[in-house]
Design an enzyme around this catalytic site. Structure first.
Site, PDB file in Angstrom:
ATOM      1  CD  GLU A 169      -2.570   1.292   2.631  1.00  0.00           C
ATOM      2  OE1 GLU A 169      -3.547   2.066   2.696  1.00  0.00           O
ATOM      3  OE2 GLU A 169      -2.234   0.557   3.585  1.00  0.00           O
ATOM      4  CG  PHE A 179      -7.130   8.867   3.704  1.00  0.00           C
ATOM      5  CD1 PHE A 179      -7.809  10.006   4.109  1.00  0.00           C
ATOM      6  CD2 PHE A 179      -5.895   8.594   4.287  1.00  0.00           C
ATOM      7  CE1 PHE A 179      -7.279  10.858   5.070  1.00  0.00           C
ATOM      8  CE2 PHE A 179      -5.356   9.438   5.248  1.00  0.00           C
ATOM      9  CZ  PHE A 179      -6.049  10.571   5.638  1.00  0.00           C
ATOM     10  CG  HIS A 180      -2.961   6.745   2.050  1.00  0.00           C
ATOM     11  ND1 HIS A 180      -2.407   7.427   3.115  1.00  0.00           N
ATOM     12  CD2 HIS A 180      -3.462   5.589   2.570  1.00  0.00           C
ATOM     13  CE1 HIS A 180      -2.547   6.717   4.220  1.00  0.00           C
ATOM     14  NE2 HIS A 180      -3.189   5.601   3.912  1.00  0.00           N
ATOM     15  CG  ASP A 210      -6.593   4.063   1.751  1.00  0.00           C
ATOM     16  OD1 ASP A 210      -7.477   4.901   1.486  1.00  0.00           O
ATOM     17  OD2 ASP A 210      -6.361   3.673   2.914  1.00  0.00           O
ATOM     18  CD  GLU A 259      -8.201   1.733   6.838  1.00  0.00           C
ATOM     19  OE1 GLU A 259      -7.331   1.470   7.682  1.00  0.00           O
ATOM     20  OE2 GLU A 259      -7.935   1.966   5.644  1.00  0.00           O
TER      21      GLU A 259
END
Length: 294
Positions: A156, A191-192, A189, A250
């Site tokens: 990730e 978000f990142h 992800d 998440e």
């Protein structure tokens, strides 16, 4: 499989997640989840085989999220930390095998920044290449250990405030291609990605040949639909990539808006959030369905 299965990470409900929390699997299923992504338990924290059985009894399957730190860091200058990093990934394989898990994901390369209290600093070219070599060797060794078990590692990329090693989909692809082993793929992800990618759908399409796991999170890590991410466009990219893996939700709590409250700190739910989770899953499934039939 389309649409991809949707699940939730265990720490949305409890942390640590022990045998006492097994009844929560039924709640996850009732909220529309297909699986639960557990944090890899530390020794003595949870019986992996019992967790796998409890999840299956509730109609779920499991995935695993690995936890790295400076003591188990594949990129470290300290040989003991590198050895511990490989040993940890090997143990992740044993946990996965015992619990019936096919994917172990996370920032498996190590090099944490925020969580280690270590500020970023410029890096000399020789040391940069040395770190890459160490991580590649460590991931390859872990993948070779996992060969034949059915377990794969999903690396990730994290945002720049959490690591200085792998931040983008492009870097994730470079790392996977350097490892050159079927047992190592990429996890993205959103978000990142929201912080590091110029174009989220383009990054998904670029990473498609190596993409084996996906986490769908809002820009502020709240429940889907409460932020500004373009979920129809993201789902169209997943459809174009023929993504066949799982998608994890998440969400972190955003219920305390007082000044000087750490947003990155995990906190237990103050109320039943199952309806919010079910709404997130329904929003995502709707966008995936529309993307596939566009």
């Amino acid at each position: 499989m389309w649409p991809p299965p949707i699940g939730v990470i265990s720490m949305s409900y409890a942390r640590p997640f022990t045998a006492a929390e097994f009844p929560l699997f039924a709640r996850m299923k009732a909220a529309g989840m297909d699986f639960c992504e557990l944090l890899v338990p530390e020794p003595g924290e949870l019986d992996p085989a019992a967790a796998g059985l409890a999840a299956r009894d509730a109609g779920l399957f499991l995935l695993l999220a690995a936890r790295v730190n400076v003591q188990r860091d594949l990129a470290s200058d300290d040989s003991a930390a590198r050895t511990a990093g490989v040993d940890y990934l090997r143990r992740c394989v044993e946990v996965a095998t015992a619990s019936g898990v096919a994917i172990v994901g996370g920032p498996l390369f190590g090099t944490p920044l925020v969580f280690a209290g270590r500020p970023p600093a410029p890096i000399e070219e020789t040391r940069r290449l040395d770190r890459i070599k160490r991580v590649v060797e460590g991931l390859r060794a872990a993948a070779e250990h996992a060969a034949g078990s059915g377990v794969r590692f999903a690396v990730e990329p994290l945002n720049r405030f959490e690591t200085d090693f792998c931040n983008t989909a492009r870097q994730g692809v470079e790392l996977c291609e350097a490892v050159g082993h079927y047992g190592v793929g990429i996890m993205l992800d959103t978000f990142h990605m929201n912080m590091e990618e110029d174009d989220l759908p383009a990054a998904i399409r670029f990473a498609a040949p190596h993409l084996i796991h996906f986490q769908a999170n809002e820009n502020h890590r709240g429940f889907l639909g409460t932020g500004h991410l373009d979920w129809p466009a993201i789902c169209r990219a997943l459809a174009a990539a023929c993504y066949a893996g799982a998608i994890t939700l998440e969400p972190f709590r955003r219920t305390d808006h007082r000044l000087s409250v750490p947003l990155a700190q995990w906190r237990p739910p103050a109320h039943d959030e199952d309806a919010d989770l079910a709404h997130s899953a329904a929003l995502l499934r709707g966008a995936l369905h529309a993307a596939w039939h566009a």
